[in-house]
Design a protein around this motif. Structure first.
Motif, short mmCIF file in Angstrom:
data_model
loop_
_atom_site.label_atom_id
_atom_site.label_comp_id
_atom_site.label_asym_id
_atom_site.label_seq_id
_atom_site.Cartn_x
_atom_site.Cartn_y
_atom_site.Cartn_z
N GLU A 162 -2.21 3.51 6.68
CA GLU A 162 -1.13 2.34 4.97
C GLU A 162 -1.42 1.06 5.79
O GLU A 162 -1.48 0.42 5.08
N GLY B 248 -3.47 -2.07 4.61
CA GLY B 248 -1.98 -3.82 3.58
C GLY B 248 -3.63 -5.04 5.22
O GLY B 248 -3.21 -5.89 4.06
N VAL C 52 0.91 -1.36 0.38
CA VAL C 52 -0.16 0.38 0.55
C VAL C 52 1.13 1.32 -0.26
O VAL C 52 1.84 1.55 0.64
N THR D 208 -2.27 0.29 -4.51
CA THR D 208 -1.67 -0.58 -3.90
C THR D 208 -1.47 -1.06 -5.08
O THR D 208 -1.75 -1.85 -6.29
#
Length: 376
Positions: free
Chosen positions: A209, A213, A202, A252
């Protein structure tokens, strides 16, 4: 005997009585290194003089615009990172204990001090504040470490494998910041014997983040176990990313590989991600045909093609995040890159993750690696 301040200090004296202020200034002139003193006659005046250069505040509890412990509380609110020494005419043990409990480093009564005692009390107050701040940083670091540990267990799970025919090795290292970001990986073997692998990244750094993830990793595992594959799986992950991300610019990259039950073939999707490294039949190469398409979260109508990869009977396959190829080589600004990574593998003659990561250079970003190798 002269007072001994170990360094030239900068103090803020908050005292409305000119005679008492003069007494403090005269006592501190006897110090070996007399401090620089700023004077304020009220909290309002003091507020205008607070700055990072002030190392200690010496405050009376009886001021024109505040009195008692209220004075101390306001000073602590104005200067939370500065040592505070209460110097007052109040000879009250309960007030003294309450002042220290509230956050003052010491409490002195004006009629009981001399030059040596005052200089020493100021020096000790500063050192105690430094110790308190160091302890606070330690506690915060421990809390961060515990949070990272919880995130790591979700980002970096153990593989769900039933076969002994492949060797499965993983590595994860945080970047220079030392905290987890959005790198994630997982490996699942489905009832048909196929082995599914994912590694993703990510964009960005921080807890948001990392949490995203985790969500993508868990969703991937659930979808694989539910039988979703290829484009359908990627579209579901893309929808999840768009729903969960904190900002529309977050995307991503990821790489998925599905090993056939006989372990002789792989179907791959390289979604805006660095291409996997494949060692087979004595050759070291990146998977041909990458990428399959753009990262998740960029284009709403994106399509991703399948990359078919014959593996053969003896092979090693390494999936990794870009932290590996963005390592600084030899302390310079030069990055390792994909070609440099291939050269390292050829130089070693095999994929040895610890040796490879050590030889890659200085990491500036998170690094996640999954290595699968067919046992012969």
């Amino acid at each position: 005997m002269t007072a001994n301040l170990s360094e030239t200090l900068t103090l803020l004296l908050i005292e409305d009585d000119d005679g008492d202020a003069l007494l403090v200034e005269e006592l501190l002139k006897q110090a070996e290194a007399p401090p620089r003193i700023f004077r304020a006659r009220s909290l309002r005046e003091a507020e205008a003089q607070f700055s990072a250069k002030i190392q200690c505040v010496v405050v009376d509890l009886s001021l024109p615009d505040a009195s008692g412990l209220e004075t101390l509380e306001k000073v602590l609110a104005l200067a939370p990172h500065t040592a505070v020494l209460v110097l007052t005419g109040l000879r009250d043990v309960h007030v003294a204990v309450s002042a220290v409990q509230a956050g003052a480093q010491d409490y002195l009564v004006k009629g009981d001090i001399d030059a040596r005692l005052l200089a020493r009390a100021i020096r000790y107050a500063i050192e105690r504040k430094r110790a308190d701040q160091a302890q606070l940083r330690l506690v915060q670091a421990e809390l961060t470490a515990k949070e990272n540990s919880r995130l790591e267990s979700a980002l970096l799970p153990g593989p769900l494998l039933r076969t002994d025919s492949i060797e499965h090795v993983t590595r994860y290292l945080p970047g220079s910041g030392g905290t987890l970001a959005g790198d994630f990986y997982d490996t699942v073997q489905t009832p048909d014997g196929a082995v599914h692998i994912v590694i993703g990244d990510v964009c960005g750094h921080g807890p948001d983040e990392a949490a995203l993830g985790v969500a993508l990793r868990i969703a991937w595992r659930a979808l694989v176990l539910a039988g979703q594959t290829d484009d359908r799986l990627l579209r579901t992950l893309d929808s999840l990313l768009r729903a969960e991300r904190q900002a529309p610019e977050i995307f991503t990259t990821l790489c998925m590989a599905t090993l056939s039950p006989d372990l002789c073939h792989a179907r791959m999707h390289v979604v805006g991600h660095p291409p996997p490294v494949l060692v087979r039949a004595g050759t070291v190469e990146v998977v041909d045909g990458a990428p399959s398409g753009p990262p998740l979260g960029i284009f709403a109508d994106a399509e991703w093609r399948v990359i078919d990869v014959p593996l053969g009977e003896e092979w090693s396959l390494m999936l990794y995040t870009d932290g590996l190829i963005e390592a600084a080589v030899g302390g310079s600004d030069e990055l390792l890159g994909v070609d440099g990574l291939l050269d390292l593998v050829r130089e070693h003659g095999t994929i040895d993750l610890d040796r490879l990561i050590t030889g890659a250079g200085t990491l500036s970003d998170d690094l996640a690696v999954v290595l699968v190798r067919r046992r012969t």
